[in-house]
Write an enzyme that holds these catalytic residues in place. Structure first.
Site, PDB file in Angstrom:
ATOM      1  N   GLY A 113     -12.464  -5.826 -13.601  1.00 21.50           N
ATOM      2  CA  GLY A 113     -12.806  -6.964 -14.459  1.00 21.50           C
ATOM      3  C   GLY A 113     -14.210  -6.813 -14.996  1.00 21.50           C
ATOM      4  O   GLY A 113     -14.491  -7.032 -16.190  1.00 21.50           O
ATOM      5  N   ASP A 136     -10.974  -0.894  -3.463  1.00 22.47           N
ATOM      6  CA  ASP A 136      -9.591  -0.584  -3.869  1.00 22.47           C
ATOM      7  C   ASP A 136      -9.439   0.817  -4.467  1.00 22.47           C
ATOM      8  O   ASP A 136      -8.311   1.311  -4.590  1.00 22.47           O
ATOM      9  CB  ASP A 136      -9.100  -1.609  -4.899  1.00 22.47           C
ATOM     10  CG  ASP A 136      -9.003  -3.006  -4.310  1.00 22.47           C
ATOM     11  OD1 ASP A 136      -8.830  -3.113  -3.088  1.00 22.47           O
ATOM     12  OD2 ASP A 136      -9.110  -3.984  -5.067  1.00 22.47           O
ATOM     13  N   GLY A 179      -5.538  -4.757  -0.999  1.00 20.44           N
ATOM     14  CA  GLY A 179      -4.955  -4.005  -2.121  1.00 20.44           C
ATOM     15  C   GLY A 179      -3.808  -4.817  -2.698  1.00 20.44           C
ATOM     16  O   GLY A 179      -2.699  -4.764  -2.183  1.00 20.44           O
ATOM     17  N   GLN A 283     -12.992  -5.684   5.837  1.00 24.16           N
ATOM     18  CA  GLN A 283     -12.858  -4.383   5.161  1.00 24.16           C
ATOM     19  C   GLN A 283     -13.930  -4.172   4.089  1.00 24.16           C
ATOM     20  O   GLN A 283     -14.181  -3.052   3.669  1.00 24.16           O
ATOM     21  CB  GLN A 283     -11.467  -4.260   4.519  1.00 24.16           C
ATOM     22  CG  GLN A 283     -10.357  -4.185   5.564  1.00 24.16           C
ATOM     23  CD  GLN A 283      -8.982  -4.451   4.973  1.00 24.16           C
ATOM     24  OE1 GLN A 283      -8.282  -3.537   4.604  1.00 24.16           O
ATOM     25  NE2 GLN A 283      -8.588  -5.717   4.883  1.00 24.16           N
TER      26      GLN A 283
HETATM   27  O1  F6P Z   1     -12.710  -6.538  -4.367  1.00 21.95           O
HETATM   28  C1  F6P Z   1     -11.436  -6.090  -4.124  1.00 21.95           C
HETATM   29  C2  F6P Z   1     -10.737  -6.988  -3.138  1.00 21.95           C
HETATM   30  O2  F6P Z   1     -11.363  -6.902  -1.880  1.00 21.95           O
HETATM   31  C3  F6P Z   1      -9.260  -6.697  -3.033  1.00 21.95           C
HETATM   32  O3  F6P Z   1      -8.933  -5.620  -2.192  1.00 21.95           O
HETATM   33  C4  F6P Z   1      -8.741  -8.007  -2.507  1.00 21.95           C
HETATM   34  O4  F6P Z   1      -7.395  -8.136  -2.828  1.00 21.95           O
HETATM   35  C5  F6P Z   1      -9.608  -9.014  -3.225  1.00 21.95           C
HETATM   36  O5  F6P Z   1     -10.799  -8.333  -3.556  1.00 21.95           O
HETATM   37  C6  F6P Z   1      -9.949 -10.248  -2.434  1.00 21.95           C
HETATM   38  O6  F6P Z   1     -10.648 -11.096  -3.275  1.00 21.95           O
HETATM   39  P1  F6P Z   1     -11.540 -12.331  -2.803  1.00 21.95           P
HETATM   40  O7  F6P Z   1     -12.714 -11.788  -2.060  1.00 21.95           O
HETATM   41  O8  F6P Z   1     -11.919 -13.013  -4.061  1.00 21.95           O
HETATM   42  O9  F6P Z   1     -10.662 -13.151  -1.893  1.00 21.95           O
END
Ligand code: F6P
Length: 357
Positions: A113, A136, A179, A283
């Site tokens: 993004g 990712d 992911g 992670q």
């Molecule tokens: O930044 C990537 C990521 O960590 C993805 O692996 C995961 O699906 C998403 O962001 C989680 O997003 P947020 O932190 O906004 O919940």
């Protein structure tokens, strides 16, 4: 004199600080006069003119530090051209702040993004250099993103811990790995952790095939099974639905995530107990692994050297073992997905790993 704006946008990851430090060290070591403007909380800082002037000292001691010293936020590309709640034109506001501060370039660290917005700013006439971050590893134009290897380490550690308890209790365990759209992380952590079954967004699963794989393991005398499930894993039935049908079905989805659905179905079909572990945002947390520290520092150094040469409009990436500059217009809006026919999938299948397909 170079005036550099810098921001980190989107979900954070390890080695953001290492990458920024790499840029700044390269600039200061060149002997060039440099002013660094750090925009806080991603594009939000650039939109609302929220920044801090930073010196080389601010970048000292951060090589090993997780997170980002600038803070981050999600500023979705799909609404970036809409006015904010007070009618402010966000793109225009970013441009005005850039010109007001007389910046020579914006250094933007982010994922998919973020790169779309960075490319938009480029087309609006701003000088931009970007760096590829995300756990990712799904950014087009680079074989590797920083954050990925650190996240693989953490997710693998999680599977390793589950392995010992699964073996003691003879249970089926699911580990859900980040992911949503792309499965590089669950695939690599799953393989590194010796998962028996790996479910990925790119390979829709059949629950009967999963149960069959568990049965075969049982018959061979293995008392336990480890399943690595991507957040975005999807069944064959759901994958065959239209977007509209799927949206409707998910309105009343009774599970916290896909792993719990898979666990429930395995329980019903095999009568065996299944436990779910979700390492979640761990992670993305903690300090970067040595690989990411070196990798992000190298990318940062190359970004610094591009800036010194006045070469703008590029993402600094990594291809075929070399650091390269990739035109932003080539990167923006493209995902680096994992092909179900990729050699690594074939090799995993040769090792006996089931993808539930
Ligand atoms: O930044 C990537 C990521 O960590 C993805 O692996 C995961 O699906 C998403 O962001 C989680 O997003 P947020 O932190 O906004 O919940």
């Amino acid at each position: 004199m170079k005036r550099i704006g810098m921001l980190t946008s989107g979900g954070d990851c390890q080695a953001l600080n290492a990458a920024m430090r790499g840029v700044v060290k390269t600039l200061f070591n060149s002997g060039e006069q440099v002013e660094i403007y750090g925009f806080l909380e991603g594009y939000r800082g650039l939109i609302y003119g929220n920044f801090q002037m930073l010196t080389s000292k601010d970048f000292s001691g951060i090589l090993t530090k997780g997170g980002t010293i600038l803070g981050s936020s999600r500023t979705p590309f799909k609404t970036i051209q809409d006015p904010d709640e007070n009618g402010l034109d966000k793109v225009e506001a970013m441009k005005q702040n850039y010109y007001k501060l007389k910046l020579d370039v914006l250094v933007i660290l982010g994922g998919n993004g973020t790169h779309k917005t960075a490319n938009l700013l480029r087309t609006e006439g701003l000088n931009v250099v970007t760096l590829p971050k995300t756990i990712d590893n799904d950014l087009w134009g680079t074989d590797m993103t920083f954050g990925f290897q650190s996240a693989v380490n953490i997710a693998t550690d999680c599977i390793d811990c589950i392995h010992t308890t699964a073996a003691s209790h003879g249970r089926i365990f699911i580990v859900e790995i980040m992911g949503h759209k792309v499965g590089w992380l669950p695939l690599n952590a799953g393989m590194a952790g010796g998962a028996d079954i790996i479910l990925l967004p790119e390979i829709p699963y059949d629950i009967d095939k999963i149960c069959e794989a568990i049965k075969i393991r049982h018959e061979r005398g293995a008392g336990f099974t480890i399943i690595a499930v991507a957040e975005g894993a999807i069944s064959k039935e759901k994958a065959a639905m239209s977007k509209k049908e799927l949206k409707k079905l998910m309105e009343n989805y009774p599970y916290p995530s896909v792993s719990y659905e898979v666990a429930d179905e395995i329980k019903k079909k095999t009568g065996q107990d299944v436990r779910v572990t979700v390492p979640g945002h761990t992670q993305r947390g903690g300090s970067p692994c040595p690989y990411d520290r070196v990798f992000a520092s190298r990318l940062g150094a190359e970004a610094g050297s591009l800036i010194l040469k006045g070469e703008y409009g590029f993402m600094v990436g990594y291809r075929n073992r070399e650091i390269v500059k990739v035109p932003l217009e080539d990167v923006a809006g493209k995902l680096k997905t994992l092909s179900p026919d990729a050699p690594i999938i074939k090799e995993a299948k040769l090792l006996g790993i089931s993808f539930g397909d």
